[in-house]
Design a protein around this motif. Structure first.
Motif, PDB file in Angstrom:
ATOM      1  N   THR A 120      56.134  44.435  35.663  1.00  0.00           N
ATOM      2  CA  THR A 120      55.628  45.412  36.618  1.00  0.00           C
ATOM      3  C   THR A 120      55.238  46.673  35.850  1.00  0.00           C
ATOM      4  O   THR A 120      55.696  46.882  34.713  1.00  0.00           O
ATOM      5  CB  THR A 120      56.704  45.785  37.655  1.00  0.00           C
ATOM      6  N   ASP A 181      62.441  45.860  41.688  1.00  0.00           N
ATOM      7  CA  ASP A 181      61.015  45.527  41.819  1.00  0.00           C
ATOM      8  C   ASP A 181      60.622  44.458  40.799  1.00  0.00           C
ATOM      9  O   ASP A 181      59.855  43.546  41.120  1.00  0.00           O
ATOM     10  CB  ASP A 181      60.151  46.772  41.613  1.00  0.00           C
ATOM     11  N   GLU A 184      62.073  41.074  41.894  1.00  0.00           N
ATOM     12  CA  GLU A 184      61.318  40.573  43.036  1.00  0.00           C
ATOM     13  C   GLU A 184      59.944  40.060  42.600  1.00  0.00           C
ATOM     14  O   GLU A 184      59.439  39.065  43.135  1.00  0.00           O
ATOM     15  CB  GLU A 184      61.166  41.685  44.080  1.00  0.00           C
ATOM     16  N   TYR A 185      59.350  40.729  41.620  1.00  0.00           N
ATOM     17  CA  TYR A 185      58.042  40.285  41.131  1.00  0.00           C
ATOM     18  C   TYR A 185      58.151  38.927  40.436  1.00  0.00           C
ATOM     19  O   TYR A 185      57.276  38.064  40.594  1.00  0.00           O
ATOM     20  CB  TYR A 185      57.456  41.330  40.177  1.00  0.00           C
ATOM     21  N   LEU A 187      60.281  36.589  41.166  1.00  0.00           N
ATOM     22  CA  LEU A 187      60.382  35.605  42.238  1.00  0.00           C
ATOM     23  C   LEU A 187      59.026  35.333  42.872  1.00  0.00           C
ATOM     24  O   LEU A 187      58.680  34.190  43.187  1.00  0.00           O
ATOM     25  CB  LEU A 187      61.365  36.097  43.301  1.00  0.00           C
ATOM     26  N   GLU A 188      58.258  36.389  43.034  1.00  0.00           N
ATOM     27  CA  GLU A 188      56.940  36.248  43.663  1.00  0.00           C
ATOM     28  C   GLU A 188      56.014  35.375  42.814  1.00  0.00           C
ATOM     29  O   GLU A 188      55.398  34.433  43.311  1.00  0.00           O
ATOM     30  CB  GLU A 188      56.322  37.639  43.855  1.00  0.00           C
ATOM     31  N   VAL A 189      55.904  35.695  41.510  1.00  0.00           N
ATOM     32  CA  VAL A 189      54.957  34.946  40.670  1.00  0.00           C
ATOM     33  C   VAL A 189      55.426  33.513  40.436  1.00  0.00           C
ATOM     34  O   VAL A 189      54.604  32.619  40.182  1.00  0.00           O
ATOM     35  CB  VAL A 189      54.722  35.657  39.321  1.00  0.00           C
ATOM     36  N   GLU A 191      56.267  31.480  42.503  1.00  0.00           N
ATOM     37  CA  GLU A 191      55.763  30.642  43.586  1.00  0.00           C
ATOM     38  C   GLU A 191      54.301  30.260  43.382  1.00  0.00           C
ATOM     39  O   GLU A 191      53.772  29.428  44.124  1.00  0.00           O
ATOM     40  CB  GLU A 191      55.934  31.366  44.922  1.00  0.00           C
ATOM     41  N   ARG A 192      53.647  30.859  42.406  1.00  0.00           N
ATOM     42  CA  ARG A 192      52.247  30.511  42.148  1.00  0.00           C
ATOM     43  C   ARG A 192      52.163  29.118  41.523  1.00  0.00           C
ATOM     44  O   ARG A 192      53.012  28.735  40.719  1.00  0.00           O
ATOM     45  CB  ARG A 192      51.599  31.529  41.205  1.00  0.00           C
ATOM     46  N   ARG A 264      64.875  29.881  39.952  1.00  0.00           N
ATOM     47  CA  ARG A 264      64.611  30.796  41.069  1.00  0.00           C
ATOM     48  C   ARG A 264      65.924  31.237  41.713  1.00  0.00           C
ATOM     49  O   ARG A 264      66.101  32.409  42.050  1.00  0.00           O
ATOM     50  CB  ARG A 264      63.714  30.122  42.109  1.00  0.00           C
TER      51      ARG A 264
END
Length: 280
Positions: A120, A181, A184-185, A187-189, A191-192, A264
């Motif tokens: 980030t 942050d 969380e980022y 975890l977000e990526v 899922e790609r 994850r």
């Protein structure tokens, strides 16, 4: 004091001098790049890149050339000087950046810091500031680092696998919210479809790349190169034998790492354990 007189007329820049010496020695022997490759057992293109200054090669290749040309220790000394030249690090990193943008797949191992492609802006700021950057220079580097992440976005984004040492996820930022942050980022990526994240738990014990951040790039021509980095220097590795050795170490580590699903869950636990900003 009078200026130093150049006696040989050869380059005084270490990398150029090394490449120049290789060309002169081969020319004196009247050999082609193919002949050198056949006699030493390496791809002729490896020697071509070394003679053009595009690559420094590996110490094994340089020692073999010293023996081949009858120059015991000379080429290895020039190679060490070229490798230690500060401008060499910058040049290799620029070349790595160019290759990264062209890669058809990427995979990485991170020892203690989140990989740049997954940082980030807040995390990047804290890491880069530790290296002494500040003010305008710091802001420019943050923008450049986060800008590279566009490489992993879009329908045509290349596949990227990152193995993160457990230490990466247990070393928080000073900024509490910034650390949340970052988790969380991740975890977000994860899922790609094109990004695979795995965690290397401490319980796995010692492994081949225990002290070396390593990135692999597979290029359009099918060749794989590696970039290894410590806190003080980085090196682009293009010689096939050395890249293969690093690749085998990475493959063994991948087998020891947690699965993407378990990874994850691990990151989620770290997020649950991370402190929250005190409410006002």
């Amino acid at each position: 004091m009078p200026s130093r007189r150049v006696v040989t007329g050869r380059s005084q820049e270490p990398r150029r001098r090394f490449a120049e010496e290789l060309r002169l020695l081969r020319g004196a022997r009247g050999e082609s790049l193919r002949q050198v490759g056949e006699r030493l057992g390496w791809d002729p293109s490896t020697f071509g890149k070394m003679e053009s200054g595009e690559s420094l090669g590996s110490p094994e290749i340089v020692e073999a050339l010293d023996q081949h040309y009858g120059t015991p220790g000379l080429l290895l000394t020039l190679w060490e000087l070229a490798l230690a030249d500060p401008s060499q690090f910058r040049e290799q990193y620029r070349r790595y950046m160019a290759l990264e943008a062209e890669a058809v797949s990427l995979w990485q191992f991170s020892v203690s810091v989140t990989p740049g492609l997954l940082q980030t802006p807040g995390y990047a700021r804290e890491v880069l500031a530790l290296g002494g950057l500040k003010g305008k220079d710091l802001n420019q580097q943050i923008e450049a680092r986060t800008g590279r992440q566009k490489l992993l976005e879009g329908e045509d984004a290349p596949p990227f696998r990152a193995i993160l040492s457990e230490a990466v996820l247990r070393t928080p930022m000073r900024d509490t919210q910034g650390w949340r942050d970052q988790l969380e980022y991740l975890l977000e990526v994860s899922e790609r479809a094109n990004i695979t994240l795995q965690v290397m738990p401490q319980s796995s014990g010692l492994y081949g790349l225990v002290n070396t951040d390593t990135m692999f790039l597979r290029l359009l021509d099918g060749i794989t190169v590696a970039y290894v980095e410590t806190a003080h220097r980085g090196e682009l590795i293009e010689e096939n034998v050395s890249v293969e050795r690093l690749q085998r170490a990475y493959d063994l580590m991948r087998d020891l790492a947690l699965s993407p699903v378990e990874s994850r869950k691990f990151i989620l636990r770290m997020l649950e354990e991370a402190p929250c900003e005190p409410s006002i």
